[in-house]
Design a protein around this motif. Structure first.
Motif, short mmCIF file in Angstrom:
data_model
loop_
_atom_site.label_atom_id
_atom_site.label_comp_id
_atom_site.label_asym_id
_atom_site.label_seq_id
_atom_site.Cartn_x
_atom_site.Cartn_y
_atom_site.Cartn_z
N GLY A 208 21.36 78.62 7.51
CA GLY A 208 21.53 79.52 6.14
C GLY A 208 20.30 79.94 5.67
O GLY A 208 19.81 80.01 4.51
N LEU A 209 19.22 79.98 6.54
CA LEU A 209 17.90 80.38 6.11
C LEU A 209 17.69 81.77 5.28
O LEU A 209 16.91 81.70 4.15
N SER A 210 18.41 82.46 5.83
CA SER A 210 18.23 83.90 5.28
C SER A 210 18.95 83.87 3.84
O SER A 210 18.32 84.46 2.80
N THR A 211 19.94 82.98 3.77
CA THR A 211 20.59 82.78 2.33
C THR A 211 19.74 82.33 1.42
O THR A 211 19.72 82.51 0.29
N PHE A 212 19.22 81.18 2.00
CA PHE A 212 18.02 80.72 0.84
C PHE A 212 16.87 81.76 0.66
O PHE A 212 16.32 81.76 -0.68
N PHE A 213 16.36 82.58 1.20
CA PHE A 213 15.32 83.57 1.21
C PHE A 213 15.86 84.46 0.19
O PHE A 213 15.23 84.88 -0.89
N GLU A 214 17.27 85.05 0.34
CA GLU A 214 17.78 85.87 -0.53
C GLU A 214 18.17 84.97 -1.85
O GLU A 214 17.93 85.92 -2.86
N ALA A 215 18.36 83.91 -2.04
CA ALA A 215 18.60 83.41 -3.27
C ALA A 215 17.27 83.24 -3.90
O ALA A 215 17.28 83.37 -5.09
N GLN A 216 16.34 82.78 -3.12
CA GLN A 216 15.10 82.53 -4.06
C GLN A 216 14.44 83.87 -4.38
O GLN A 216 13.89 84.16 -5.49
N ASP A 217 14.58 85.18 -3.52
CA ASP A 217 14.30 86.27 -4.10
C ASP A 217 15.07 86.87 -5.40
O ASP A 217 14.48 87.31 -6.57
N ALA A 218 16.31 86.49 -5.54
CA ALA A 218 17.14 86.81 -6.57
C ALA A 218 16.70 86.12 -7.91
O ALA A 218 16.48 86.65 -8.67
N LEU A 219 16.44 84.83 -7.63
CA LEU A 219 15.91 83.97 -8.63
C LEU A 219 14.58 84.39 -9.33
O LEU A 219 14.43 84.49 -10.42
#
Length: 924
Positions: A208-219
């Motif tokens: 889920g590394l990409s998901t973490f990155f996307e969530a980080q970008d969104a936040l």
């Protein structure tokens, strides 16, 4: 409407496969002039324009959505170029099903499952514990009745969450028609799932590394926007509400799953404990199994289990495993000590020794057990050899009446061969001689011979296995294959270091064997060589030649047996030296005993004379010597690797002197017999050969032999010894490779001739002196005077008496030996002629009749014994005749011839013995 640009062309996509919502990068040509120019993007028929992000005219990033097709093209549509084409394709993979307790980086929809009870699909609530399909392949329900399965697997279950789960039941129930290839795929799936679980959170994070990155970008974007609006810190703001919602969701999730996760952790820990006990029950039960297998003697099983445990738990850091493995090492150490004790235990077979050495090698025992075994075996052999000597010496020193027979028997053996010679009534030269075998000869073996046999048998029973053990140690066959590979270099070093040590061991065994045998058979030599501690045989009679020959044969067989083991010759040289010393000793002892036997031959002289004037004594003597030499044939023969008995000059001199002594002893016996008083002659068995003329009338009358008769018999034997016996014996000496034969012959012949001459002179003195002494009284009997006498009418009585006495001597000599007659009579005639010449020369003057009478008597005597005249006797007769006056007239010569003819005619019968005998006919 015409387009100004070329249609889009997709030439690459990365990655080229993945599950829905996989982020991909599309590369190509003419992919648009900007984000507004991109009006369409489909992957595998699914519109992905919503997630597309235009990067450049050659790069677009988007996410793959849910598509119906598993594989399809990537189509890009732009305002400027229209609908494009693709040279690559994308493969859509089915997403893995995630359990309700599995970690996931995205939201997972509830799954549907088929409820058998309601016969319809039913949604699984989030808290359900029902697991997914474990094999990852399609389930095909079988038609087997449930009752049959329960009977086939009593107490088991097809539910893999149950403690009594049966894999066979599960496969029969759900995959009875599944192919073998699909089952192999199921095994691969299970392995992949197990690896994924073992990776833990790290795999979850990677997935889920990409998901973490996307969530980080969104936040980050929200945070920046809120900061720009200034509403971030306002009470009741959106971020504050969102934080509260997230906290409540987290608390609610913890509340919902706390009990479930707790029960799961407890069940997992219990299951893990049971799995550990089940999985590692081999280690936990190993100490007890080792004890049981050691008691049963199954050392192979113990070693295999230990090797397995060592490979699995030898370097473990788990305390429980360390504890149990330490207990296993304690048991193995006790086993090493037990096996080493059994290995060093004596006596032991070579098979057991190899087995224990291999066990200790497999157990990696410290030190070098194989070399320890070799050392223990070496000490055991030496102990057995010394124990053998002590036992035999102790038996020998037991009650005196128990063992004295063997020693007395040994003395009887030496006298056995000559005793058989005396059993024959009449011995003929050239006849075959077969001595009767005395059964008592071998009725009891002397202790020292029995000791040598027992000792050599002991060495031959122990040393071959000892040597084979060393060979196995050298070539590595004592060790197992694993030990041989691991310890090859180290063992090669040990072998090189041990070679000299083992050589010393073999030399020590050989030297011990030789010293013990020397101490028993050559006590003086052993004592001189520092072997007094090997004594115990002192005061015992020396072994005879036959027993020494038997011992030599035993040692030769021992040497051949040891040489057959390919033991180096330099290690066996001491045995060869011992055999050589015993061979020399056997030759010397045999010759000494032969001299003793010959010394006793005089007692067996029966004085029986054959047709050639010989008794059986020369034949007895020759046969005694020949039998003695024949008994040494095997001793004198050189086996391969042996040296000649006569290689040392000292030995040659001793053998030569003993051989001469044998001859001289017999010569001395003859001398003693010739001078034996009449009273000492045993006449109980006297007889005369029927083939010889019976001229010993006196023997039949009073059964006694005169000294003159004994002298003649011994003289006859001496002549035969000189012409035949001594020469034959010299040939036998040469046949047996004796050295110094010329010296033996010369000295023996000289001694024999000296005896012969002395005996001959004695006999001549006994016979000639009375005849010579009677001449002068007979000549002058009745006051006879040569100057005044009557005319001769014949020879006077004194001459007739002298002739009769000479005839008597002839008869006596002829009765014993015809060959002695010329020799004896020639000397008697010489003495008579010499005396007669002296008497004639002493006469001052002769008358005519006196001269004629004297010439008649001298010529009569000369002509009568003409066959036995010598130069001396002819000279004496000539001197006697020259002392007489010459015949002056023919009448005197005629008268002399008539008187001579008348005398010879009157005594022709008595004088016939003096006629020359015809030459003997040659026997064919």
């Amino acid at each position: 409407m015409s387009r100004s640009r070329q249609p889009p062309l997709v030439t690459g996509i990365s990655p080229n496969e993945g599950i829905p919502w996989t982020k991909v990068t599309i590369r190509g040509e003419n992919l648009g002039t900007g984000p507004a120019d991109l009006i369409g993007l489909t992957i595998c028929g699914h519109n992905c324009l919503l997630t597309a992000e235009w990067m450049s005219a050659s790069k677009i990033v988007c996410r793959v959505g849910q598509a119906k097709n598993d594989k399809g093209d990537i189509i890009v549509t732009t305002k400027s170029g229209g609908k494009g084409t693709s040279t690559v394709s994308f493969k859509l993979l089915k997403p893995e099903k995630i359990g309700i307790l599995d970690q996931s980086a995205v939201w997972v929809d509830e799954m549907n499952y088929y409820d058998m009870r309601t016969d319809r699909n039913k949604g699984i609530p989030p808290l359900s514990l029902r697991p997914a399909n474990p094999l990852g392949i399609e389930i095909e329900k079988g038609k087997f009745p449930q009752k049959d399965l329960e009977m086939l697997f009593p107490g088991m279950s097809a539910d893999f969450t149950s403690e009594n789960f049966s894999a066979a039941w599960y496969l029969i129930e759900n995959h009875s028609n599944t192919s073998f290839e699909q089952l192999k795929m199921a095994i691969t799936h299970l392995k992949r799932q197990a690896n994924k679980k073992s990776e833990g959170s790290l795999a979850y994070v990677k997935g889920g590394l990409s998901t973490f990155f996307e969530a980080q970008d969104a936040l980050s974007a929200i945070h920046q926007k809120l900061e720009a609006d200034g509403t971030e810190k306002v009470e009741g703001s959106m971020t504050q509400k969102l934080e509260n919602v997230l906290n409540r969701a987290s608390n609610t999730a913890d509340t919902l799953f706390q009990e479930v996760l707790g029960r799961k952790d407890k069940a997992d820990s219990t299951r893990n404990a049971l799995n550990v006990l089940q999985r590692f029950k081999f280690l936990f039960n190993l100490p007890l199994n080792i004890e049981r297998n050691i008691q049963k003697g199954d050392y192979d099983v113990v070693i295999n289990d230990y090797e397995k445990a060592k490979s699995l738990f030898g370097k473990t850091e788990v305390q429980v495993f360390k504890k149990y493995y330490a207990e296993v090492e304690t048991r193995i150490e006790a086993l090493r000590e037990l096996l080493l004790e059994k290995l060093l235990e004596t006596p032991s077979t070579l098979h057991d020794q190899k087995r224990y050495i291999r066990y200790l090698s497999d157990l990696h025992a410290p030190g070098d057990p194989a070399w320890q075994c070799i050392g223990a075996q070496h000490r055991w052999i030496l102990q057995l050899m010394h124990g053998c000597r002590e036992g035999c010496v102790r038996d020998l020193k037991g009650p005196p009446g128990l063992h004295s027979t063997s020693l007395d028997l040994d003395a009887e053996v030496r006298a056995s061969a000559p005793s058989h010679l005396g059993q024959t009534a009449s011995l003929k030269r050239g006849s075959s001689f077969q001595p009767g075998r005395d059964d008592a000869w071998r009725c009891k073996t002397p202790h020292r011979v029995a000791f040598v046999e027992k000792l050599t048998k002991l060495v031959l029973s122990q040393l071959p296995n000892f040597w084979k053990l060393w060979i196995s140690y050298v070539n590595g066959s004592l060790f197992s294959e694993t030990a041989e590979k691991s310890g090859h270099i180290e063992r090669s070093k040990n072998v090189r270091q041990r070679q000299n040590d083992f050589k010393k061991m073999i030399q020590e065994v050989m030297q011990c064997l030789v010293k013990l045998v020397r101490g028993a058979l050559l006590p003086l030599g052993a004592a001189e060589g520092g072997g007094r501690q090997l004594g115990g045989w002192e005061g015992k009679a020396e072994l005879s030649g036959p027993w020494l020959a038997h011992v030599i044969q035993t040692l030769r067989l021992t040497y051949e047996s040891l040489a057959a083991l390919e033991i180096p010759n330099d290690l066996l040289q001491t045995i060869q030296d011992l055999v050589l010393d015993l061979r020399v000793r056997c030759v010397l002892v045999t010759l000494q005993h032969t001299a003793e036997d010959i010394k006793r031959l005089a007692e067996k002289e029966d004085w029986v004379v054959d047709s050639e004037g010989l008794t059986s004594l020369p034949c007895r003597f020759e046969r005694c010597v020949v039998l003695s030499l024949q008994s040494l044939r095997g001793v004198l023969e050189c086996k391969p690797g042996e040296a000649s008995v006569f290689q040392h000059p000292k030995t040659q001199e001793e053998v030569c002197q003993l051989s001469i002594n044998i001859m001289q002893v017999f010569i001395y016996c003859l001398e003693q017999l010739s001078t034996k008083p009449d009273a000492d002659v045993d006449t109980a068995h006297l007889s005369v050969d029927v083939s010889s003329p019976d001229l010993f009338g006196s023997i039949h009358e009073d059964f006694s032999l005169t000294s003159e008769q004994r002298l003649l018999i011994v003289l006859s034997n001496c002549c035969y010894l000189e012409r035949h016996t001594f020469l034959n014996i010299a040939e036998h000496f040469e046949k047996h490779n004796f050295q110094g034969i010329e010296k033996i012959t010369q000295v023996s012949m000289a001694s024999l001739k000296d005896l012969d001459q002395r005996l001959f002179e004695s006999y001549i003195e006994l016979k000639a002196d009375p005849i010579v002494g009677s001449l002068e009284p007979g000549i002058y009997a009745g006051y006879f005077d040569w100057r005044d006498c009557l005319p001769p009418t014949g020879v006077r009585n004194y001459l007739k008496e002298a002739l009769v006495n000479i005839i008597a001597v002839h008869a006596e000599v002829f009765t014993v030996s015809k060959d002695l007659v010329p020799r004896v009579l020639s000397r008697v005639v010489e003495a008579v002629s010499e005396e007669l010449s002296r008497l004639m020369q002493c006469v001052s003057s002769f008358s005519r009749n006196g001269a004629l009478q004297a010439r008649l008597e001298i010529c009569t005597l000369r002509d009568t014994v003409a066959a036995h005249l010598t130069l001396e006797s002819r000279s004496s007769f000539k001197q006697a005749l020259e002392a007489l006056p010459q015949l002056s007239s023919g009448a005197d010569r005629k008268l002399l011839e008539e008187l001579l003819s008348r005398v010879k005619s009157g005594m022709h019968l008595q004088l016939a013995c003096f006629q020359a005998a015809p030459p003997p006919a040659v026997k064919t």
